[in-house]
Enzyme design. Structure first.
Site, PDB file in Angstrom:
ATOM      1  N   LYS A  12       0.854  -1.175   0.000  1.00 17.89           N
ATOM      2  CA  LYS A  12       0.000   0.000   0.000  1.00 17.89           C
ATOM      3  C   LYS A  12       0.895   1.230   0.000  1.00 17.89           C
ATOM      4  O   LYS A  12       1.673   1.453   0.920  1.00 17.89           O
ATOM      5  CB  LYS A  12      -0.873  -0.034   1.254  1.00 17.89           C
ATOM      6  N   ARG A  51       0.633   9.609   6.450  1.00 20.56           N
ATOM      7  CA  ARG A  51       0.766   8.184   6.717  1.00 20.56           C
ATOM      8  C   ARG A  51       2.081   7.598   6.177  1.00 20.56           C
ATOM      9  O   ARG A  51       2.224   6.393   6.057  1.00 20.56           O
ATOM     10  CB  ARG A  51      -0.404   7.433   6.078  1.00 20.56           C
ATOM     11  N   LYS A  85      -2.266  -1.359  -3.890  1.00 17.87           N
ATOM     12  CA  LYS A  85      -3.155  -0.201  -3.786  1.00 17.87           C
ATOM     13  C   LYS A  85      -2.323   1.065  -3.797  1.00 17.87           C
ATOM     14  O   LYS A  85      -1.360   1.116  -3.041  1.00 17.87           O
ATOM     15  CB  LYS A  85      -3.943  -0.330  -2.475  1.00 17.87           C
ATOM     16  N   TYR A 116     -15.134   1.181  -7.080  1.00 20.53           N
ATOM     17  CA  TYR A 116     -16.389   1.937  -7.023  1.00 20.53           C
ATOM     18  C   TYR A 116     -17.127   1.874  -8.358  1.00 20.53           C
ATOM     19  O   TYR A 116     -18.285   2.267  -8.438  1.00 20.53           O
ATOM     20  CB  TYR A 116     -16.092   3.392  -6.643  1.00 20.53           C
TER      21      TYR A 116
HETATM   22  C1  PBG Z   1      -8.025   2.697   5.450  1.00 22.02           C
HETATM   23  C2  PBG Z   1      -8.230   2.673   3.984  1.00 22.02           C
HETATM   24  C3  PBG Z   1      -8.022   3.717   3.061  1.00 22.02           C
HETATM   25  C4  PBG Z   1      -8.422   3.239   1.829  1.00 22.02           C
HETATM   26  C5  PBG Z   1      -8.829   1.921   2.011  1.00 22.02           C
HETATM   27  N1  PBG Z   1      -8.686   1.589   3.350  1.00 22.02           N
HETATM   28  C6  PBG Z   1      -7.599   5.098   3.283  1.00 22.02           C
HETATM   29  C7  PBG Z   1      -6.210   5.463   3.511  1.00 22.02           C
HETATM   30  O1  PBG Z   1      -5.289   4.657   3.546  1.00 22.02           O
HETATM   31  O2  PBG Z   1      -6.033   6.680   3.697  1.00 22.02           O
HETATM   32  C8  PBG Z   1      -8.387   4.040   0.563  1.00 22.02           C
HETATM   33  C9  PBG Z   1      -9.359   3.668  -0.464  1.00 22.02           C
HETATM   34  C10 PBG Z   1      -9.621   4.686  -1.492  1.00 22.02           C
HETATM   35  O3  PBG Z   1      -8.941   5.724  -1.628  1.00 22.02           O
HETATM   36  O4  PBG Z   1     -10.577   4.440  -2.221  1.00 22.02           O
HETATM   37  N2  PBG Z   1      -6.726   2.624   5.862  1.00 22.02           N
HETATM   38 ZN    ZN Z   2      -6.182   3.320   7.942  1.00 14.66          ZN
END
Ligand code: PBG
Ligand code: ZN
Length: 325
Positions: A194, A216, A247, A312
Site C-alpha cells: 500500500k 501516513r 493499492k 467503485y
Molecule cells: C483505510 C483505507 C483507506 C483506503 C482503504 N482503506 C484510506 C487510507 O489509507 O487513507 C483508501 C481507499 C480509497 O482511496 O478508495 N486505511
Molecule cells: Zn487506515
C-alpha cells in the site's frame, strides 16, 4: 507469409476465442460506507455515485447488487464518535459489527469483507494508536487492538478480513488471534503493498478520516520503491496472508505484475477513490468516452495479473457487461 494470424482480420467469434484476459462481475468487490441512523443516503461530493448509507439503506443496496450479479462487498464504517483508540471498532455494538450481523442475516449469500483499520475510528485520523512523544503510530500497541478488532469482525460474521493499516507483523498477529479464537478458516486479504498516495484524497472525505496532523508516510510505502513493494507483499505471504493486494491500482500495474510473478497467491488491486474521481469528473464533463475508458481500465488490471478488483465502478461495469452480451 508470416504472422498471418495476427494480420488476418479476425472473425468476431475468433477474436473472443483467442482473447487473453476477460472481465466478469465475479472479479469485483464493491466498497460500501456505512454510518448509523435511518434512511440516510448521502452522496459524496468528491465521488459522484458513491454514498454514505445507514444500515437500512445498505440492506436495500445489497438487493440491487445481487440483481446486478455482484455478491462481494467490503465495508467501511463511519462511527458516531471517534476517540484516541478507535473504540467503536473494538465493540460488538460498533458500526461495522452491527452492519455485518444485519447484512448476513438479511443477505446470507453476500460475501462480506471488512476493512480492518483505525483511521476511520480515531479522532486523530491515523491508522493506529498514537505515541504522544513520537507523534507517530505505535506499531505494537496497534497490533494488539487490531487483533481485538479482527475477533469482533469474525464474531459478527465477516467472511474475510482485510487489514489495511500496513503495520509491521499485522498478518502474523491476526492469523494467530483468529486461529486461537477458533476462526482458522477465516481468510485474510492483506493490503500488502500500500503506497503513501495522493489518490486516497476523496476516500478521506467519504470516510471522514483525514489525519489531523502529519501523514501516513511512516507506515505506507514510498511510490518510488519497486523492490521494497514486492518484499512487503511477500513478507505478508510468509506470515500467512491468503490474498495479496496492491493499492492504488492504475499507477502501480508494474508492481502488480511483478508480485503476481513472484507468488502463487491470488491478487487483488484496489482501484481507489482518486482514480474513480478522475474518470468520473472527466466523463461528467464529456471529456472522455466514460464507459469505454472504464472497461479499458478494468481489463488493464486483469492483464497486469489481478484476480480481484475492488472498485467503485463495479456496479457500472456489471451494467456494461450485461449490455454487451
Ligand atoms: C483505510 C483505507 C483507506 C483506503 C482503504 N482503506 C484510506 C487510507 O489509507 O487513507 C483508501 C481507499 C480509497 O482511496 O478508495 N486505511
Ligand atoms: Zn487506515
Amino acid at each position: 507469409m508470416f504472422q498471418r494470424f495476427r494480420r488476418t482480420r479476425l472473425h468476431k467469434q475468433l477474436r473472443s476465442l483467442v482473447r487473453e484476459t476477460s472481465l466478469s462481475v465475479n472479479d469485483f468487490i464493491y466498497p460500501l460506507f456505512i454510518r448509523s441512523g435511518e434512511g440516510i443516503k448521502t452522496e459524496v461530493a468528491s465521488m459522484p455515485g458513491v454514498y454514505q448509507m445507514s444500515i437500512d439503506e445498505v440492506l436495500k443496496e445489497c438487493e440491487e447488487l445481487k440483481s446486478l450479479g455482484i455478491y462481494s462487498i467490503i465495508l467501511f464504517g463511519i462511527p458516531d464518535t471517534k476517540d484516541s483508540i478507535g473504540s467503536d471498532a473494538l465493540c460488538e455494538h460498533g458500526i461495522i459489527a452491527q452492519s455485518v450481523r444485519k447484512i448476513k442475516e438479511a443477505h446470507p449469500e453476500m460475501f462480506v469483507v471488512t476493512d480492518l483499520c483505525f483511521c476511520e475510528y480515531t479522532d486523530h485520523g491515523h491508522c493506529g494508536i498514537i505515541d504522544d512523544k513520537a507523534q507517530s503510530v505505535n506499531n505494537d500497541a496497534t497490533l494488539e487492538i487490531s487483533a481485538q478488532q479482527a475477533i469482533i469482525h469474525a464474531k459478527s460474521g465477516a467472511d474475510m478480513i482485510a487489514p489495511s493499516g500496513m503495520m509491521d507483523g499485522i498478518i502474523e498477529t491476526l492469523r494467530s488471534a483468529l486461529d486461537g479464537a477458533g476462526y482458522e478458516n477465516l481468510p485474510i486479504m492483506s493490503y500488502s503493498t500500500k503506497f503513501a498516495s495522493g489518490y486516497y484524497g476523496p476516500f478521506r472525505d467519504v470516510a471522514e478520516s483525514t489525519p489531523s496532523f502529519g501523514d501516513r508516510a511512516s507506515y505506507q510505502m514510498d511510490p518510488a520503491n519497486r523492490r521494497e513493494a514486492i518484499a512487503e507483499s511477500l513478507a505478508d505471504e510468509a506470515q500467512g496472508a491468503d490474498i495479496l493486494m496492491v493499492k492504488p491500482a492504475l499507477a502501480y500495474l508494474d508492481i502488480v505484475r511483478e508480485i503476481k510473478d513472484a507468488t502463487t497467491l491470488p491478487m487483488a488491486v484496489y482501484n481507489v477513490s482518486g482514480e474513480y474521481a478522475m474518470l468520473k469528473y472527466a466523463g461528467m464533463n464529456n471529456l472522455i468516452d466514460y464507459d469505454r475508458i472504464v472497461l479499458e481500465t478494468m481489463i488493464s488490471f486483469k492483464r497486469a495479473g489481478a484476480d480481484i478488483i475492488i472498485s467503485y465502478h463495479a456496479k457500472e461495469v456489471a451494467q456494461l457487461l450485461a449490455k454487451s452480451c
